[in-house]
Design a protein around this motif. Structure first.
Motif, PDB file in Angstrom:
ATOM      1  N   ARG A  95      53.847  16.151  39.816  1.00 24.29           N
ATOM      2  CA  ARG A  95      54.025  15.298  40.991  1.00 24.29           C
ATOM      3  C   ARG A  95      53.431  13.916  40.694  1.00 24.29           C
ATOM      4  O   ARG A  95      52.273  13.832  40.240  1.00 24.29           O
ATOM      5  CB  ARG A  95      53.301  15.972  42.157  1.00 24.29           C
ATOM      6  CG  ARG A  95      53.622  15.412  43.489  1.00 24.29           C
ATOM      7  CD  ARG A  95      52.885  16.164  44.591  1.00 24.29           C
ATOM      8  NE  ARG A  95      52.827  15.264  45.727  1.00 24.29           N
ATOM      9  CZ  ARG A  95      52.785  15.627  46.981  1.00 24.29           C
ATOM     10  NH1 ARG A  95      52.752  16.900  47.301  1.00 24.29           N
ATOM     11  NH2 ARG A  95      52.758  14.748  47.956  1.00 24.29           N
ATOM     12  N   PRO A  96      54.178  12.842  40.931  1.00 22.40           N
ATOM     13  CA  PRO A  96      53.634  11.514  40.609  1.00 22.40           C
ATOM     14  C   PRO A  96      52.347  11.231  41.381  1.00 22.40           C
ATOM     15  O   PRO A  96      52.227  11.634  42.536  1.00 22.40           O
ATOM     16  CB  PRO A  96      54.753  10.554  41.042  1.00 22.40           C
ATOM     17  CG  PRO A  96      55.993  11.385  41.043  1.00 22.40           C
ATOM     18  CD  PRO A  96      55.557  12.774  41.416  1.00 22.40           C
ATOM     19  N   GLY A  97      51.423  10.550  40.712  1.00 22.80           N
ATOM     20  CA  GLY A  97      50.223  10.083  41.408  1.00 22.80           C
ATOM     21  C   GLY A  97      49.023  11.004  41.322  1.00 22.80           C
ATOM     22  O   GLY A  97      47.955  10.672  41.843  1.00 22.80           O
ATOM     23  N   LEU A  98      49.141  12.143  40.657  1.00 21.86           N
ATOM     24  CA  LEU A  98      48.010  13.080  40.611  1.00 21.86           C
ATOM     25  C   LEU A  98      46.836  12.467  39.855  1.00 21.86           C
ATOM     26  O   LEU A  98      46.979  12.118  38.681  1.00 21.86           O
ATOM     27  CB  LEU A  98      48.409  14.387  39.913  1.00 21.86           C
ATOM     28  CG  LEU A  98      49.459  15.251  40.616  1.00 21.86           C
ATOM     29  CD1 LEU A  98      49.744  16.493  39.778  1.00 21.86           C
ATOM     30  CD2 LEU A  98      49.015  15.636  42.023  1.00 21.86           C
ATOM     31  N   ALA A  99      45.697  12.356  40.511  1.00 19.95           N
ATOM     32  CA  ALA A  99      44.525  11.759  39.860  1.00 19.95           C
ATOM     33  C   ALA A  99      43.902  12.749  38.886  1.00 19.95           C
ATOM     34  O   ALA A  99      43.680  13.917  39.244  1.00 19.95           O
ATOM     35  CB  ALA A  99      43.499  11.354  40.916  1.00 19.95           C
ATOM     36  N   GLY A 100      43.657  12.298  37.701  1.00 21.32           N
ATOM     37  CA  GLY A 100      42.878  13.102  36.752  1.00 21.32           C
ATOM     38  C   GLY A 100      43.580  14.344  36.234  1.00 21.32           C
ATOM     39  O   GLY A 100      42.931  15.185  35.613  1.00 21.32           O
ATOM     40  N   GLU A 101      44.856  14.485  36.503  1.00 18.26           N
ATOM     41  CA  GLU A 101      45.545  15.694  36.012  1.00 18.26           C
ATOM     42  C   GLU A 101      45.920  15.478  34.556  1.00 18.26           C
ATOM     43  O   GLU A 101      46.643  14.546  34.226  1.00 18.26           O
ATOM     44  CB  GLU A 101      46.809  15.962  36.853  1.00 18.26           C
ATOM     45  CG  GLU A 101      47.555  17.222  36.455  1.00 18.26           C
ATOM     46  CD  GLU A 101      46.656  18.456  36.447  1.00 18.26           C
ATOM     47  OE1 GLU A 101      46.349  18.949  37.532  1.00 18.26           O
ATOM     48  OE2 GLU A 101      46.253  18.908  35.353  1.00 18.26           O
ATOM     49  N   CYS A 115      57.671  20.960  48.177  1.00 15.86           N
ATOM     50  CA  CYS A 115      56.662  21.820  48.823  1.00 15.86           C
ATOM     51  C   CYS A 115      55.314  21.118  48.917  1.00 15.86           C
ATOM     52  O   CYS A 115      55.024  20.185  48.171  1.00 15.86           O
ATOM     53  CB  CYS A 115      56.489  23.113  48.024  1.00 15.86           C
ATOM     54  SG  CYS A 115      55.577  22.891  46.474  1.00 15.86           S
ATOM     55  N   TYR A 116      54.508  21.593  49.844  1.00 16.47           N
ATOM     56  CA  TYR A 116      53.080  21.250  49.855  1.00 16.47           C
ATOM     57  C   TYR A 116      52.318  22.477  50.325  1.00 16.47           C
ATOM     58  O   TYR A 116      52.634  23.044  51.374  1.00 16.47           O
ATOM     59  CB  TYR A 116      52.778  20.049  50.767  1.00 16.47           C
ATOM     60  CG  TYR A 116      51.317  19.650  50.693  1.00 16.47           C
ATOM     61  CD1 TYR A 116      50.789  19.090  49.543  1.00 16.47           C
ATOM     62  CD2 TYR A 116      50.460  19.872  51.765  1.00 16.47           C
ATOM     63  CE1 TYR A 116      49.441  18.756  49.446  1.00 16.47           C
ATOM     64  CE2 TYR A 116      49.111  19.531  51.685  1.00 16.47           C
ATOM     65  CZ  TYR A 116      48.611  18.974  50.520  1.00 16.47           C
ATOM     66  OH  TYR A 116      47.267  18.642  50.434  1.00 16.47           O
ATOM     67  N   HIS A 117      51.351  22.890  49.521  1.00 13.25           N
ATOM     68  CA  HIS A 117      50.542  24.056  49.880  1.00 13.25           C
ATOM     69  C   HIS A 117      49.065  23.727  49.823  1.00 13.25           C
ATOM     70  O   HIS A 117      48.238  24.599  49.609  1.00 13.25           O
ATOM     71  CB  HIS A 117      50.871  25.224  48.941  1.00 13.25           C
ATOM     72  CG  HIS A 117      52.295  25.681  49.051  1.00 13.25           C
ATOM     73  ND1 HIS A 117      52.765  26.398  50.131  1.00 13.25           N
ATOM     74  CD2 HIS A 117      53.376  25.471  48.248  1.00 13.25           C
ATOM     75  CE1 HIS A 117      54.070  26.640  49.971  1.00 13.25           C
ATOM     76  NE2 HIS A 117      54.469  26.076  48.848  1.00 13.25           N
ATOM     77  N   GLY A 118      48.734  22.447  49.991  1.00 14.66           N
ATOM     78  CA  GLY A 118      47.346  22.033  49.925  1.00 14.66           C
ATOM     79  C   GLY A 118      46.982  21.602  48.520  1.00 14.66           C
ATOM     80  O   GLY A 118      47.852  21.400  47.662  1.00 14.66           O
ATOM     81  N   ALA A 119      45.683  21.486  48.293  1.00 16.81           N
ATOM     82  CA  ALA A 119      45.188  21.000  46.998  1.00 16.81           C
ATOM     83  C   ALA A 119      45.186  22.152  45.991  1.00 16.81           C
ATOM     84  O   ALA A 119      44.144  22.568  45.500  1.00 16.81           O
ATOM     85  CB  ALA A 119      43.793  20.414  47.171  1.00 16.81           C
ATOM     86  N   VAL A 120      46.360  22.675  45.718  1.00 15.77           N
ATOM     87  CA  VAL A 120      46.519  23.800  44.778  1.00 15.77           C
ATOM     88  C   VAL A 120      47.212  23.213  43.556  1.00 15.77           C
ATOM     89  O   VAL A 120      48.428  22.950  43.572  1.00 15.77           O
ATOM     90  CB  VAL A 120      47.389  24.915  45.408  1.00 15.77           C
ATOM     91  CG1 VAL A 120      47.496  26.109  44.467  1.00 15.77           C
ATOM     92  CG2 VAL A 120      46.825  25.338  46.760  1.00 15.77           C
ATOM     93  N   ASP A 121      46.440  22.989  42.494  1.00 15.08           N
ATOM     94  CA  ASP A 121      46.954  22.227  41.352  1.00 15.08           C
ATOM     95  C   ASP A 121      48.320  22.712  40.891  1.00 15.08           C
ATOM     96  O   ASP A 121      49.240  21.924  40.668  1.00 15.08           O
ATOM     97  CB  ASP A 121      45.978  22.316  40.169  1.00 15.08           C
ATOM     98  CG  ASP A 121      44.674  21.598  40.453  1.00 15.08           C
ATOM     99  OD1 ASP A 121      44.652  20.788  41.392  1.00 15.08           O
ATOM    100  OD2 ASP A 121      43.693  21.849  39.740  1.00 15.08           O
ATOM    101  N   GLU A 122      48.439  24.029  40.722  1.00 18.60           N
ATOM    102  CA  GLU A 122      49.660  24.535  40.093  1.00 18.60           C
ATOM    103  C   GLU A 122      50.917  24.369  40.950  1.00 18.60           C
ATOM    104  O   GLU A 122      52.019  24.622  40.467  1.00 18.60           O
ATOM    105  CB  GLU A 122      49.484  25.989  39.645  1.00 18.60           C
ATOM    106  CG  GLU A 122      49.179  26.987  40.743  1.00 18.60           C
ATOM    107  CD  GLU A 122      47.690  27.297  40.899  1.00 18.60           C
ATOM    108  OE1 GLU A 122      46.906  26.347  41.035  1.00 18.60           O
ATOM    109  OE2 GLU A 122      47.339  28.485  40.911  1.00 18.60           O
ATOM    110  N   THR A 123      50.764  23.982  42.215  1.00 19.32           N
ATOM    111  CA  THR A 123      51.975  23.752  43.029  1.00 19.32           C
ATOM    112  C   THR A 123      52.412  22.281  43.005  1.00 19.32           C
ATOM    113  O   THR A 123      53.410  21.926  43.619  1.00 19.32           O
ATOM    114  CB  THR A 123      51.734  24.169  44.495  1.00 19.32           C
ATOM    115  OG1 THR A 123      50.673  23.366  45.032  1.00 19.32           O
ATOM    116  CG2 THR A 123      51.376  25.635  44.610  1.00 19.32           C
ATOM    117  N   MET A 124      51.664  21.437  42.298  1.00 10.07           N
ATOM    118  CA  MET A 124      51.902  19.985  42.358  1.00 10.07           C
ATOM    119  C   MET A 124      52.975  19.543  41.359  1.00 10.07           C
ATOM    120  O   MET A 124      52.704  18.746  40.449  1.00 10.07           O
ATOM    121  CB  MET A 124      50.592  19.242  42.069  1.00 10.07           C
ATOM    122  CG  MET A 124      49.489  19.559  43.037  1.00 10.07           C
ATOM    123  SD  MET A 124      49.648  18.577  44.519  1.00 10.07           S
ATOM    124  CE  MET A 124      48.157  19.055  45.381  1.00 10.07           C
TER     125      MET A 124
END
Ligand SMILES: Cc1ncc(COP(=O)(O)O)c(C=O)c1O
Length: 454
Positions: free
Chosen positions: A186-192, A166-175
């Motif tokens: 999700r791989p690659g998330l900066a600063g998470e 899925c992709y729902h935009g910059a919505v942290d909890e969907t990543m």
């Protein structure tokens, strides 16, 4: 056997990519001088990092965009099928929107108060999408975030569920993603720094038994999904999937958020209206104000009652929703123009017809060159996928990506006067896209396919 991507040898892809990159450069001396090494003052030389992610050697620098044509500063004209990745799905600066913007520009651009456009806007949203209560935000990301907050508030449950890919935009909890069947950030998330899988469950699209099992604990506030997955190639729902999704969510007291931001390509009321979906929450962003940043999120009568009750017991304070520039008069004016004059049955009929023509043209070409690829379509949104299909879910889609091959095709299309969306192979038809432009894309695609298999 030689290594391949999408059935094409890597050596062939590399040689085409090199030749097309040279051709791209030669046609764009001014753009290369301006952006070849990035622009001073910007991180990595661009105002938004995605501009570096296009497969072209440097960004195309736009002089202007009208209807479905982009002209770059070197004078190259591109038939635009990317259309701002849906933000300009109704064409660049549709005349009614441009007029509404001009009107509003004389009256002030933002004041945190309603204007008279609001009087008709509410009714337009209700009539169009069928849900009775709406809020306006500035991006689809924000609208999703706010709608999920309401879902958690009324259910008093901490978790959400998303479908893999899925992709729902910059919505942290969907990543989140599934990796070998296991949920991961999700791989690659900066600063998470959080383990997002603690509060987000994830199953494959089209897998109703997995959904049922994931909701059985009774801790999921909301399932958020696009009705068709459009951000991992294109995955269509199997027959019965949406009926099952709605029945299972209801059975477990879980709300359903349908994100129509891309599938609004289906028709004037989106996929929801065409297929009689019954979401509790509905989100639409990107083209809803014709390119002016705006989004809408709506809720059912039942949910609004529950939210009212929640607000009575909530401790006083900031709800955590809303941004200063959301629901401003420029958005109202532009959105009203879109709903009244742009998102019409007539315009959608044109989009549908040309999208059908495009899909058929691409399919013919794929068959003619004996490539094991396929084409999918949801209304005015067409996608070619360099792998056999149909894809069943996000896991399948991940395996179908052929990034090197796709990059070569994208640049080769630009060199033939056609722009499609970066990252994947999405092509949109607007009300002002012409048959000539569609035929140009079909011919360019055929030409490239021929070179790839030569
Ligand atoms: C389905 C869907 N929802 C939400 C978004 C987020 O939109 P925005 O980036 O405008 O916030 C996107 C962006 O691609 C999307 O595809």
């Amino acid at each position: 056997m030689a290594a391949t991507e999408g059935g094409v040898s890597l050596a062939r892809i590399a040689s085409i990519r090199d030749a097309e990159a040279t051709r791209f450069r030669e046609a764009r001396p001014k753009s290369e001088a301006a952006f070849g090494n990035g622009v001073e003052g910007f991180l990595d030389g661009v105002p938004m990092h995605w501009m570096n992610d296009w497969p072209t050697p440097f960004p195309i620098v736009v002089e202007k965009a009208r209807d479905a044509t982009i002209t770059d500063i070197d004078g190259n004209k591109l038939a635009d099928f990317c259309l701002g990745d849906t933000g300009s799905m109704f064409g660049h600066s549709p005349a009614p929107v441009a007029k509404a913007i001009r009107r509003q520009a004389r009256r002030g651009l933002t004041y945190m108060l309603p204007s008279e456009d609001v009087l008709s806007l509410g009714e337009l949203l209700v009539a169009r999408f069928g849900l009775p209560y709406w809020q306006i935000a500035t991006t689809a990301s924000d609208a999703n975030r706010f709608a999920l907050r309401v879902a958690r508030a009324v259910t008093d449950r901490p978790k959400i569920l998303v479908f893999n890919g899925c992709y729902h935009g910059a919505v942290d909890e969907t990543m989140v993603r599934l990796s070998d069947g296991k949920p991961i950030n999700r791989p690659g998330l900066a600063g998470e720094f959080r383990d997002l899988t603690q509060n987000t469950k994830i199953v494959e699209f089209n897998d109703l038994p997995a959904l049922e099992a994931a909701l059985a604990d009774g801790d999921v506030a909301c399932v958020i999904t696009e009705p068709v997955l459009t951000n991992c190639c294109m995955v269509l729902p199997e027959p019965g999937f949406h009926e099952g999704l709605r029945a299972i969510t209801r059975r477990h007291g879980t709300l359903l958020l349908i994100d129509e931001t891309h599938t609004i390509s289906t028709g004037p009321g989106g996929y929801t209206r065409k297929y009689d979906l019954e979401p509790d929450l509905f989100v639409l962003g990107k083209p809803v104000a014709g390119g002016v940043p705006a989004s809408v999120w709506g809720m059912s009568a039942e949910l609004s009652r529950r939210y009212d009750a929640y607000n009575l017991r909530r401790e006083p304070g900031h709800s955590g929703m809303g941004t200063t520039l959301s629901a401003n008069p420029l958005q109202f004016a532009a959105m009203r123009a879109v709903l009244e004059e742009v998102m019409t049955e007539e315009n959608y009929a044109h989009m549908e017809k040309l999208a059908g023509r495009l899909a058929k043209g691409l399919e013919d070409s794929i068959a003619r060159h004996e490539l094991a690829w396929h084409v999918q379509r949801v209304g005015a949104r067409v996608e070619f996928i360099c792998a056999p299909g149909p894809l069943k879910n996000g896991g399948d889609a991940e395996g179908a990506h052929a990034s090197g091959l796709e990059a070569a095709i994208h640049v080769a299309l630009v060199n033939r006067g056609v722009l499609i969306a970066p990252f994947h192979n999405m092509m949109l038809i607007s009300p002002v896209t012409t048959k000539k432009q569609v035929d140009k894309l079909i011919a360019a695609f055929g030409d490239i396919a021929k070179a790839l298999v030569a």
